[in-house]
Design a protein around this motif. Structure first.
Motif, PDB file in Angstrom:
ATOM      1  N   GLY A  54      -1.638  -7.499  -9.705  1.00  0.00           N
ATOM      2  CA  GLY A  54      -1.979  -6.243  -9.034  1.00  0.00           C
ATOM      3  C   GLY A  54      -1.824  -5.044  -9.951  1.00  0.00           C
ATOM      4  N   TRP A  66      -4.890  -2.731 -11.508  1.00  0.00           N
ATOM      5  CA  TRP A  66      -4.860  -1.294 -11.246  1.00  0.00           C
ATOM      6  C   TRP A  66      -4.947  -0.503 -12.553  1.00  0.00           C
ATOM      7  CZ3 TRP A  66      -0.665   2.154 -12.386  1.00  0.00           C
ATOM      8  CH2 TRP A  66      -0.854   3.459 -11.896  1.00  0.00           C
ATOM      9  N   LEU A  72      -4.304  -3.921  -5.126  1.00  0.00           N
ATOM     10  CA  LEU A  72      -3.196  -4.437  -4.332  1.00  0.00           C
ATOM     11  C   LEU A  72      -3.609  -5.697  -3.580  1.00  0.00           C
ATOM     12  CD1 LEU A  72      -0.356  -4.229  -3.156  1.00  0.00           C
ATOM     13  CD2 LEU A  72      -1.246  -2.645  -1.429  1.00  0.00           C
TER      14      LEU A  72
END
Length: 331
Positions: free
Chosen positions: A193, A197, A205
């Protein structure tokens, strides 16, 4: 012969029983530290069950809405990502042949729509099975010796001691494997995650949660979890696609070369080829449920074969996972 035929007809139920045993192992593992503090076994188990339910509800409360929003965005982005992939393939020399090969194994929209009703109907059945499995897991965790001794008594008296020892070793090995797997899943989910990102992939997420959960299925799970992330990254551009690919590869390398060795040093180390063939066999026999339970079933079978066959029957010296740890808490 009749017992074998009955067992064959009840294979799905037997899998649910094993799933309940898994749940009970988790509850017992959480309750064990509480029991060492001096609490009674019943109170320790009660607090463990309530604590896990509270933890799940808290996770849903704090992260559920955010994950749900990102999952909805993910569902909207996937068709666009698939269209982008089709467009990119068509400009390649062999792109049309590759695309035709992919579409041959991917169901069309009509097939998806026609199967949607069956899927919605199966959700209710799956929810009922989950409730039954969790309830049965609580009952087994409350009185594990009752069920353990009941199974042992099904065998001839001359083999009952060996079967009991094998069940105890399998339970300890399964508990150690579950704790190690939970640690690996958490690390994989967080790293995936955060990495997605950082490289600018949308719904990082939700993709991290998918990667962490999919890591429960050995070998095939990480590859399946990477597909939606790579498709969405590809729709964003080649830089994001390369970044996402690097994240997935790096996380799996870290898990394979750092996390897994640290975990298996204290738990159960099963050769990857054995796990792979067990996964294929259980997928053919039981479908998705077999895939989900392939790894813990392999742990139990691995312990039983080494204890009952390799050591007790062939009389070869071999280490049996879960055998040299402390005794199970009595109940």
């Amino acid at each position: 012969m009749i017992a074998v035929l009955a067992a064959y007809q009840l294979l799905d139920v037997i899998l649910l029983v094993f799933a309940a045993v898994l749940i009970s192992v988790i509850f017992r593992a959480v309750a064990a530290p509480l029991a060492r503090l001096g609490l009674s076994p019943r109170l320790s188990l009660t607090l463990a069950v309530l604590g896990m339910f509270v933890l799940v509800l808290a996770g849903v409360w704090f992260f559920g809405s955010r994950i749900a929003v990102q999952a909805q965005v993910l569902a909207e982005l996937l068709p666009e990502a698939w269209g982008s992939l089709q467009a990119r393939l068509l400009v390649l020399p062999m792109g049309e042949q590759i695309l035709n090969s992919i579409t041959d194994v991917v169901p069309d929209r009509k097939a998806i729509v026609s199967g949607a009703g069956r899927f919605i109907g199966s959700v209710g059945s799956a929810a009922l099975e989950i409730i039954v499995v969790v309830a049965a897991g609580i009952f087994i965790a409350a009185k594990p010796r009752v069920y353990r001794n009941g199974v042992v008594q099904l065998f001839p008296s001359g083999r009952q001691a060996q079967v009991g020892e094998t069940m105890d070793a399998s339970g300890r090995a399964l508990r150690m494997w579950l704790l190690g797997q939970l640690l690996a899943m958490t690390v994989v989910g967080v790293l995936t995650g955060v990495g997605l990102w950082l490289v600018g992939v949308p719904s990082a997420l939700a993709l991290g949660v998918i990667a962490g959960l999919a890591d429960f299925v050995p070998l095939a799970g990480p590859f399946a979890a990477a597909v939606p992330g790579l498709l969405i990254a590809l729709a964003q551009g080649p830089e994001q696609a390369l970044g996402a690919l690097a994240v997935y590869v790096l996380v799996q390398q870290l898990e394979g070369n750092m996390i897994a060795p640290l975990v298996t040093r204290h738990v159960v180390s099963i050769p990857p080829a054995v796990t792979l063939f067990a996964l294929l066999a259980l997928a053919v026999m039981f479908g998705p449920t077999g895939i989900l339970l392939a790894a813990p079933l392999t742990v139990v079978a691995f312990v039983a074969i080494k204890k009952l066959y390799v050591r007790d029957t062939l009389e070869h010296s071999t280490e049996v996972p879960g055998e040299d740890t402390g005794p199970e808490p009595s109940s």
